[in-house]
Design a protein around this motif. Structure first.
Motif, PDB file in Angstrom:
ATOM      1  N   LEU A 188       1.760  -0.959  -0.223  1.00  0.00           N
ATOM      2  CA  LEU A 188       0.084  -0.076   0.316  1.00  0.00           C
ATOM      3  C   LEU A 188       1.100   1.150  -0.239  1.00  0.00           C
ATOM      4  O   LEU A 188       0.339   2.199  -0.694  1.00  0.00           O
ATOM      5  N   ALA A 189       1.809   1.194   0.678  1.00  0.00           N
ATOM      6  CA  ALA A 189       3.445   2.343   1.133  1.00  0.00           C
ATOM      7  C   ALA A 189       3.987   2.748  -0.535  1.00  0.00           C
ATOM      8  O   ALA A 189       4.164   3.895  -0.395  1.00  0.00           O
ATOM      9  N   CYS A 247       1.533   3.772  11.245  1.00  0.00           N
ATOM     10  CA  CYS A 247       2.064   2.230  10.765  1.00  0.00           C
ATOM     11  C   CYS A 247       2.938   1.652   9.727  1.00  0.00           C
ATOM     12  O   CYS A 247       4.162   1.081   9.083  1.00  0.00           O
ATOM     13  N   PHE A 248       2.620   2.589   8.055  1.00  0.00           N
ATOM     14  CA  PHE A 248       3.362   2.447   6.931  1.00  0.00           C
ATOM     15  C   PHE A 248       4.693   2.497   7.884  1.00  0.00           C
ATOM     16  O   PHE A 248       5.582   1.361   7.168  1.00  0.00           O
ATOM     17  N   GLN A 249       5.471   3.546   7.617  1.00  0.00           N
ATOM     18  CA  GLN A 249       7.079   3.629   8.092  1.00  0.00           C
ATOM     19  C   GLN A 249       7.520   2.380   8.941  1.00  0.00           C
ATOM     20  O   GLN A 249       8.250   2.089   8.468  1.00  0.00           O
ATOM     21  N   TYR A 292      15.075  -2.510  -1.772  1.00  0.00           N
ATOM     22  CA  TYR A 292      13.993  -2.013  -1.995  1.00  0.00           C
ATOM     23  C   TYR A 292      12.946  -1.369  -1.572  1.00  0.00           C
ATOM     24  O   TYR A 292      12.243  -0.583  -2.386  1.00  0.00           O
ATOM     25  N   TRP A 293      13.019  -2.317  -0.245  1.00  0.00           N
ATOM     26  CA  TRP A 293      11.467  -1.724   0.616  1.00  0.00           C
ATOM     27  C   TRP A 293      11.798  -0.201   0.754  1.00  0.00           C
ATOM     28  O   TRP A 293      11.065   0.085   1.563  1.00  0.00           O
ATOM     29  N   GLU A 294      12.995   0.454   1.627  1.00  0.00           N
ATOM     30  CA  GLU A 294      13.571   0.894   2.036  1.00  0.00           C
ATOM     31  C   GLU A 294      13.503   2.577   1.268  1.00  0.00           C
ATOM     32  O   GLU A 294      13.163   3.189   1.254  1.00  0.00           O
ATOM     33  N   GLN A 295      13.676   1.844  -0.131  1.00  0.00           N
ATOM     34  CA  GLN A 295      13.485   3.192  -1.054  1.00  0.00           C
ATOM     35  C   GLN A 295      11.780   4.102  -1.229  1.00  0.00           C
ATOM     36  O   GLN A 295      11.480   4.963  -1.251  1.00  0.00           O
ATOM     37  N   VAL A 296      11.327   2.710  -0.460  1.00  0.00           N
ATOM     38  CA  VAL A 296       9.701   3.535  -0.448  1.00  0.00           C
ATOM     39  C   VAL A 296       9.714   4.509   0.644  1.00  0.00           C
ATOM     40  O   VAL A 296       8.887   6.227   0.351  1.00  0.00           O
ATOM     41  N   ILE A 297      10.027   4.413   2.383  1.00  0.00           N
ATOM     42  CA  ILE A 297      10.469   5.260   3.450  1.00  0.00           C
ATOM     43  C   ILE A 297      11.668   6.588   2.363  1.00  0.00           C
ATOM     44  O   ILE A 297      10.494   8.016   2.670  1.00  0.00           O
TER      45      ILE A 297
END
Ligand code: NAD
Ligand code: UGA
Length: 462
Positions: A227-228, A276-278, A299-304
């Motif tokens: 979602l994030a 929650c997202f972060q 890969y996922w850290e890039q979302v933050i």
């Protein structure tokens, strides 16, 4: 059959979820316990409008069930002792110390619950993880229960919560799915069935999904990460839109009509917030790193990283548009909550935008229909960027939007409260310094109408 439920943690999840279980299952006694006496007192306030969490529809549910089969209490031991099934719904924040600081989930509250359950329980119990937890936490809970308990049997289930704030009651009444993970043993399957039976009082059977414990735990982190990621993806495109003349709303609509992509969760914004997202993505990144999966983690850290950038560039754009200085200028904030229809401000983008503008010596006036003044100062002080007195002298919280905007150089829309669109924008314009700027961090207002009045209007991604 389960007759007596206890839920540890009377927060945004424990409160609403248990209120709905109690309302839908009048034959089950539900006791929600918390260490926080003030919070419990507020849940028990005679006037249901004073319950500690604002969610549309929640006070009606509480009014119906409270005192009948829904109880709020600080007597944790007693509620554990009496229950057949215990939900753990305590907070699992990002660790602020030691190994994994700033990334891993802090499980100390979970462990305390497990130890307390083990100490108190005198008969067999089903323990349900409602909190969002790192995959394999059930193993740790089981170890503690089995090693420190009184020789009684425990079954651990994972039943993550997918409600979103602001629509919690809607989401609980008609969930997309209910997920229950448990042991593959006969006892595990029996425990799963006991929880399925509770939800089946109002959720269609085909929406109740059962899996093994690890899949269930990991699905929750995965859902939030996906979602994030959608929000960060559209926000990344919003910056490209601003450079190229494309309009992010049009792009979102165009891609959302592809049934494989779908139209939801594609609203560009000043950045996602919420408790929650972060936290959950950082937790996922940490778990991946502990298994040596560095590419997965990156890969996922890039979302933050993208989300932090989006908040920062919103503040930067205000400064550069206001002729590179906001020092001594009044900037009105419409909204402080992390999204509309909630009084929750945890990780709200507004906090970070305010922090950046205060560092540039702006004077901020905040109006939010549901957030209290003390919460706004608490959020800013928590960052420890400057002294509390400096936050107080740089920012005021007002209870009237027109007052917030009076004599302001600019307005920043930080939360998408519906009422903002209904204001008398001519009156607001008349009271502002000129040129009167609006920075719409939620693409909420009508650009054409505002420009006709005379505002300089800037949205995200167009
Ligand atoms: P919250 O902070 O609002 O509530 C947690 C409550 O637990 C607090 O009132 C705290 O006092 C209490 N508590 C902590 N330790 C305790 C103990 N040992 N005994 C008794 N009470 C104790 O948190 P929340 O937003 O309700 O989130 C709870 C969990 O649910 C988290 O893991 C979160 O990730 C997850 N979750 C939250 C949401 C959401 O929308 N907020 C949605 C889905 C999942
Ligand atoms: C989110 C998930 O949606 C829930 O399913 C989950 O249970 C919950 O996290 C949780 O685990 O705590 P929540 O954070 O309450 O729920 O609210 P969302 O509606 O997901 O919004 C999160 C943030 O993203 C908000 O700041 C919102 O404004 C922002 N957002 C959302 C956008 O900027 N654009 C969008 O298109 C959607």
């Amino acid at each position: 059959m389960i007759k007596n439920i206890c839920c540890i943690g009377a927060g945004y999840v424990g409160g609403p979820t248990m209120a709905v279980i109690a309302q839908k299952c009048p034959h089950i006694k539900v006791t929600v316990v918390d260490l926080n006496e003030k919070r419990i007192a507020a849940w028990n306030d005679k006037d249901v409008n004073n319950i500690p969490i604002y969610e549309p529809g929640l006070s009606d549910v509480v009014a119906e069930a409270r005192g009948r089969n829904l109880f709020f209490s600080t007597e944790v031991d007693k509620a554990i002792d009496e229950a057949d099934m215990i939900f753990i719904s305590v907070n699992t924040p990002t660790k602020t110390y030691g190994v994994g600081k700033g990334m891993a989930a802090d499980l100390k509250y979970i462990e305390l619950c497990a130890r307390q359950i083990a100490r108190v329980a005198k008969n067999d119990k089903i323990v349900v993880e409602k909190s969002t937890l790192p995959v394999r936490t059930a193993q740790a809970i089981k170890d503690i229960l089995d090693h420190t308990g009184n020789g009684v049997n425990f079954q651990i289930l994972s039943n993550p919560e997918f409600l979103a704030e602001g629509t919690a009651i809607e989401d609980l009444f008609a969930p997309d799915r209910v997920l229950i993970g448990g042991d593959t043993t006969t006892e595990g399957q029996k425990a799963i069935q006991a929880l399925v039976d509770i939800y089946a009082n109002w959720v269609p059977k085909d929406k109740i999904l059962t899996t093994n414990v690890w899949s269930s735990e990991l699905s929750k982190l995965t859902a939030n990460a996906f979602l994030a990621q959608r929000v960060s993806s559209i926000n990344a495109m919003s910056e490209l839109c601003e450079k190229t003349g494309a309009d992010v709303n049009e792009v979102a609509r165009a891609i959302g009509m592809d049934s494989r992509i779908g139209p939801k969760f594609l609203k560009a914004s000043v950045g996602f917030g919420g408790s929650c997202f972060q936290k959950d993505i950082l937790n996922l990144v940490y778990i991946a790193k502990t298994y040596g999966l560095n590419e997965v983690a990156d890969y996922w850290e890039q979302v933050i990283i993208m989300n932090d950038h989006q908040k920062r560039r919103f503040a930067k754009n205000i400064i550069s548009t206001l002729y590179n200085t906001v020092s001594g200028k009044k900037i009105a904030f419409l909204g402080w909550a992390f999204k509309k229809d909630t009084n929750d401000t945890r990780e709200s983008a507004a906090i970070y935008v305010a922090d950046d503008l205060l560092s540039e010596q702006a004077n901020i006036a905040v109006f939010d229909p549901k957030v209290e003044e003390k919460q706004v100062y608490f959020d800013l002080d928590y960052l420890e960027t400057r002294k509390s007195e400096a936050n107080k002298s740089g920012l005021v919280v007002v209870d009237n939007p027109y007052e917030a905007c009076k004599n302001a150089h600019a307005i920043a829309v930080l939360t998408e409260w519906d009422e903002f669109a209904t204001y008398d924008w001519q009156k607001i314009y008349d009271g502002m310094l000129k040129p009167a700027f609006v920075f719409d961090g939620r693409n909420l207002l009508n650009k054409a109408a505002l420009e006709k009045i005379g505002f300089v209007y800037q949205a995200i991604g167009s």
